[in-house]
Design a protein around this motif. Structure first.
Motif, PDB file in Angstrom:
ATOM      1  N   ILE A   1       0.847  -1.190   0.000  1.00 25.06           N
ATOM      2  CA  ILE A   1       0.000   0.000   0.000  1.00 25.06           C
ATOM      3  C   ILE A   1       0.884   1.242   0.000  1.00 25.06           C
ATOM      4  O   ILE A   1       1.848   1.311   0.763  1.00 25.06           O
ATOM      5  CB  ILE A   1      -0.925   0.020   1.246  1.00 25.06           C
ATOM      6  N   PRO A   2       0.600   2.250  -0.823  1.00 19.31           N
ATOM      7  CA  PRO A   2       1.379   3.488  -0.791  1.00 19.31           C
ATOM      8  C   PRO A   2       1.243   4.188   0.558  1.00 19.31           C
ATOM      9  O   PRO A   2       0.217   4.075   1.242  1.00 19.31           O
ATOM     10  CB  PRO A   2       0.770   4.329  -1.921  1.00 19.31           C
ATOM     11  N   LEU A   3       2.272   4.937   0.940  1.00 18.93           N
ATOM     12  CA  LEU A   3       2.243   5.653   2.211  1.00 18.93           C
ATOM     13  C   LEU A   3       1.115   6.673   2.246  1.00 18.93           C
ATOM     14  O   LEU A   3       0.510   6.903   3.304  1.00 18.93           O
ATOM     15  CB  LEU A   3       3.589   6.343   2.455  1.00 18.93           C
ATOM     16  N   ILE A   4       0.802   7.282   1.108  1.00 21.98           N
ATOM     17  CA  ILE A   4      -0.301   8.243   1.076  1.00 21.98           C
ATOM     18  C   ILE A   4      -1.598   7.563   1.496  1.00 21.98           C
ATOM     19  O   ILE A   4      -2.400   8.133   2.250  1.00 21.98           O
ATOM     20  CB  ILE A   4      -0.434   8.847  -0.339  1.00 21.98           C
ATOM     21  N   THR A   5      -1.803   6.335   1.040  1.00 20.31           N
ATOM     22  CA  THR A   5      -3.010   5.603   1.418  1.00 20.31           C
ATOM     23  C   THR A   5      -3.019   5.299   2.914  1.00 20.31           C
ATOM     24  O   THR A   5      -4.055   5.404   3.572  1.00 20.31           O
ATOM     25  CB  THR A   5      -3.099   4.299   0.612  1.00 20.31           C
ATOM     26  N   VAL A   6      -1.862   4.912   3.452  1.00 17.81           N
ATOM     27  CA  VAL A   6      -1.769   4.628   4.881  1.00 17.81           C
ATOM     28  C   VAL A   6      -2.100   5.882   5.694  1.00 17.81           C
ATOM     29  O   VAL A   6      -2.862   5.823   6.670  1.00 17.81           O
ATOM     30  CB  VAL A   6      -0.364   4.109   5.237  1.00 17.81           C
ATOM     31  N   LEU A   7      -1.549   7.021   5.291  1.00 13.74           N
ATOM     32  CA  LEU A   7      -1.816   8.274   6.012  1.00 13.74           C
ATOM     33  C   LEU A   7      -3.282   8.672   5.882  1.00 13.74           C
ATOM     34  O   LEU A   7      -3.892   9.140   6.856  1.00 13.74           O
ATOM     35  CB  LEU A   7      -0.911   9.389   5.468  1.00 13.74           C
ATOM     36  N   PHE A   8      -3.820   8.493   4.694  1.00 15.39           N
ATOM     37  CA  PHE A   8      -5.228   8.843   4.491  1.00 15.39           C
ATOM     38  C   PHE A   8      -6.130   7.962   5.346  1.00 15.39           C
ATOM     39  O   PHE A   8      -7.089   8.451   5.967  1.00 15.39           O
ATOM     40  CB  PHE A   8      -5.585   8.692   3.014  1.00 15.39           C
ATOM     41  N   MET A   9      -5.834   6.679   5.405  1.00 12.31           N
ATOM     42  CA  MET A   9      -6.647   5.774   6.219  1.00 12.31           C
ATOM     43  C   MET A   9      -6.505   6.101   7.698  1.00 12.31           C
ATOM     44  O   MET A   9      -7.483   6.075   8.457  1.00 12.31           O
ATOM     45  CB  MET A   9      -6.240   4.330   5.954  1.00 12.31           C
ATOM     46  N   ALA A  10      -5.271   6.431   8.142  1.00 11.33           N
ATOM     47  CA  ALA A  10      -5.050   6.765   9.549  1.00 11.33           C
ATOM     48  C   ALA A  10      -5.766   8.052   9.928  1.00 11.33           C
ATOM     49  O   ALA A  10      -6.236   8.208  11.065  1.00 11.33           O
ATOM     50  CB  ALA A  10      -3.555   6.891   9.829  1.00 11.33           C
ATOM     51  N   SER A  11      -5.870   8.985   8.973  1.00 14.50           N
ATOM     52  CA  SER A  11      -6.479  10.280   9.281  1.00 14.50           C
ATOM     53  C   SER A  11      -7.991  10.283   9.127  1.00 14.50           C
ATOM     54  O   SER A  11      -8.703  10.875   9.937  1.00 14.50           O
ATOM     55  CB  SER A  11      -5.878  11.352   8.363  1.00 14.50           C
ATOM     56  N   VAL A  12      -8.503   9.591   8.104  1.00 14.75           N
ATOM     57  CA  VAL A  12      -9.917   9.700   7.765  1.00 14.75           C
ATOM     58  C   VAL A  12     -10.704   8.459   8.185  1.00 14.75           C
ATOM     59  O   VAL A  12     -11.792   8.568   8.775  1.00 14.75           O
ATOM     60  CB  VAL A  12     -10.088   9.942   6.251  1.00 14.75           C
ATOM     61  N   MET A  13     -10.155   7.269   7.913  1.00 12.33           N
ATOM     62  CA  MET A  13     -10.920   6.048   8.125  1.00 12.33           C
ATOM     63  C   MET A  13     -10.786   5.485   9.538  1.00 12.33           C
ATOM     64  O   MET A  13     -11.722   4.856  10.036  1.00 12.33           O
ATOM     65  CB  MET A  13     -10.498   4.994   7.105  1.00 12.33           C
ATOM     66  N   LEU A  14      -9.646   5.702  10.184  1.00  5.90           N
ATOM     67  CA  LEU A  14      -9.462   5.152  11.528  1.00  5.90           C
ATOM     68  C   LEU A  14     -10.532   5.626  12.506  1.00  5.90           C
ATOM     69  O   LEU A  14     -11.057   4.811  13.277  1.00  5.90           O
ATOM     70  CB  LEU A  14      -8.064   5.504  12.051  1.00  5.90           C
ATOM     71  N   PRO A  15     -10.898   6.926  12.526  1.00  6.37           N
ATOM     72  CA  PRO A  15     -11.947   7.346  13.469  1.00  6.37           C
ATOM     73  C   PRO A  15     -13.284   6.631  13.262  1.00  6.37           C
ATOM     74  O   PRO A  15     -14.076   6.541  14.201  1.00  6.37           O
ATOM     75  CB  PRO A  15     -12.070   8.854  13.186  1.00  6.37           C
ATOM     76  N   LEU A  16     -13.534   6.128  12.048  1.00  2.33           N
ATOM     77  CA  LEU A  16     -14.798   5.444  11.796  1.00  2.33           C
ATOM     78  C   LEU A  16     -14.903   4.118  12.535  1.00  2.33           C
ATOM     79  O   LEU A  16     -16.010   3.635  12.788  1.00  2.33           O
ATOM     80  CB  LEU A  16     -14.967   5.215  10.288  1.00  2.33           C
ATOM     81  N   PHE A  17     -13.740   3.536  12.888  1.00  2.00           N
ATOM     82  CA  PHE A  17     -13.738   2.241  13.562  1.00  2.00           C
ATOM     83  C   PHE A  17     -13.591   2.368  15.075  1.00  2.00           C
ATOM     84  O   PHE A  17     -13.557   1.359  15.770  1.00  2.00           O
ATOM     85  CB  PHE A  17     -12.590   1.372  13.012  1.00  2.00           C
ATOM     86  N   LEU A  18     -13.491   3.586  15.577  1.00  4.26           N
ATOM     87  CA  LEU A  18     -13.339   3.803  17.010  1.00  4.26           C
ATOM     88  C   LEU A  18     -14.698   3.953  17.669  1.00  4.26           C
ATOM     89  O   LEU A  18     -15.674   4.352  17.017  1.00  4.26           O
ATOM     90  CB  LEU A  18     -12.494   5.058  17.261  1.00  4.26           C
ATOM     91  N   PRO A  19     -14.792   3.651  18.971  1.00  5.82           N
ATOM     92  CA  PRO A  19     -16.064   3.836  19.679  1.00  5.82           C
ATOM     93  C   PRO A  19     -16.525   5.292  19.653  1.00  5.82           C
ATOM     94  O   PRO A  19     -15.725   6.207  19.448  1.00  5.82           O
ATOM     95  CB  PRO A  19     -15.732   3.375  21.106  1.00  5.82           C
TER      96      PRO A  19
END
Length: 385
Positions: free
Chosen positions: A222-240
């Motif tokens: 996975i490109p680093l841009i995708t990792v950063l984007f997922m950490a910034s945008v998608m990670l909060p969606l999986f948190l309580p």
């Protein structure tokens, strides 16, 4: 017997041999490295001609015709563009870099509080320098100061909110400060985590091996841009509900995990280069698995892959510029952000800022590369008896 001795005795003296070729000095170095063969001589001459064609105009633009001081775009624009420079002028706009230098270092960090990141930077240099010099004693104390005390102090000083220090939110951080923080944390986390992943991938336990292999292959694919984007945008969606993490912390986690996957493969290469006899010898001594790895295998494996480790560090340092995708302004990001300042809008402002940012990146990467070569020479024992 005497009749045969004359066959082995010269009838005349040996002619004087020519004087030996000089093996030292500038002349010897030039002859050995630049003019050893006709091909080397031709390549040297061509290279000198290319340098003679490129270097003088570059020096003229970078230094002689450059605008060093002044305020506003007028010092870096021609009269026709609304500035004070004569028609046809072309030179670097170092006045722009000089005016924005503090922002390039600290981003939009409050001016009255910039002593805090400056203090952290000074402590970083003071704690790191003894670690880099092999003959300096008390490495354990240096390691504790660098890897334990400094992060705690940085956590207190940089964001604030402790001991009466005003809180400074991370969106205001930027410049070289963000680049160095991301790089330091990424390096400090990726090396030990990469070692554990490499050991896990070579483990005889199927579950551990499968999990480590899955993590490494997924992250490396996975490109680093995708990792950063997922950490910034998608990670909060999986948190309580109501649970969140600071955006800068997400970037730190994403960069560290990304680098650890590449570091794991570098370390695994070193582990595979160690002969089977080393493992068997450690087993014959009755060493446990971790004793075998810490005392026998890993010291040899890591020494073999120093170039690969440093290459990963250099790539990590440069990849920090990608955090601009999630709204964090590292050195390159803050330089580009200042291009939109109308007070400094000119034809040469962007290229001057990019050259400055490129030089800073090159300076750090070149330093890491040179230190890597130094450590290889220090740890090279193959020629010793």
């Amino acid at each position: 017997m005497n009749s045969h001795q004359g066959n082995f005795v010269r009838a005349s003296m040996i002619e004087a041999a020519p004087a030996p070729i000089q093996t030292g000095g500038l002349g010897y170095w030039l002859r050995k490295n630049l003019f050893a063969t006709p091909k080397d001589t031709a390549l040297t001459i061509i290279s000198l001609l290319v340098l003679a064609w490129l270097v003088p105009p570059a020096v003229q633009w970078l230094f002689i015709d450059a605008a060093w001081t002044g305020g506003g775009r007028g010092v870096c624009a021609t009269v026709a563009q609304g500035g004070s420079q004569p028609e046809g002028w072309s030179g670097a706009c170092w006045a722009f870099v000089n005016a924005k230098f503090d922002q390039f270092l600290f981003g939009r960090y409050p001016i009255e509080e910039r002593w805090r990141p400056a203090l952290v930077g000074i402590l970083f240099v003071l704690f790191l320098t003894p670690m880099l010099i092999p003959k300096v004693p008390y490495k354990n104390i240096n390691a504790i100061l660098l890897l334990v005390v400094l992060p705690i102090l940085a956590l207190i000083l940089l964001p604030g909110g402790w001991f009466g220090l005003p809180f400074v939110e991370t969106p205001l951080w930027g410049g070289l400060m963000v680049t160095l923080v991301l790089s330091f944390v990424g390096i400090a986390v990726s090396l030990p985590l990469g070692i554990l992943l490499a050991l896990g991938r070579r483990s005889t336990m199927p579950v551990i091996k499968m999990l480590c292999t899955f993590f490494i292959e997924v992250v490396r694919g996975i490109p680093l841009i995708t990792v950063l984007f997922m950490a910034s945008v998608m990670l909060p969606l999986f948190l309580p509900q109501g649970v969140t993490f600071d955006k800068f912390l997400r970037a730190l986690i994403g960069v560290s995990f990304f680098a650890s996957a590449y570091m794991a493969e570098v370390v695994r290469g070193g582990l595979q280069a160690i002969g089977k006899g080393q493992y068997e010898g450690a087993d014959s001594l009755g060493l446990s698995y971790w004793q075998k790895m810490n005392l026998i295998v890993l010291p040899q494996a890591l020494k073999l892959v120093i170039p690969g480790i440093v290459n990963t560090f250099i790539g990590l340092f440069k990849d920090t510029s990608l955090v601009s995708i999630i709204g964090m302004f590292d050195l390159l990001g803050i330089v580009r952000l200042n291009f939109s300042d109308a007070n400094w809008a000119s034809a040469v402002t962007p290229i001057s800022g990019l050259i400055f940012a490129g030089f800073i990146f090159w300076l750090f990467c070149f330093g890491m590369s040179r230190y890597s070569g130094f450590m290889e020479r220090v740890l090279d024992t193959s020629h010793k008896r």
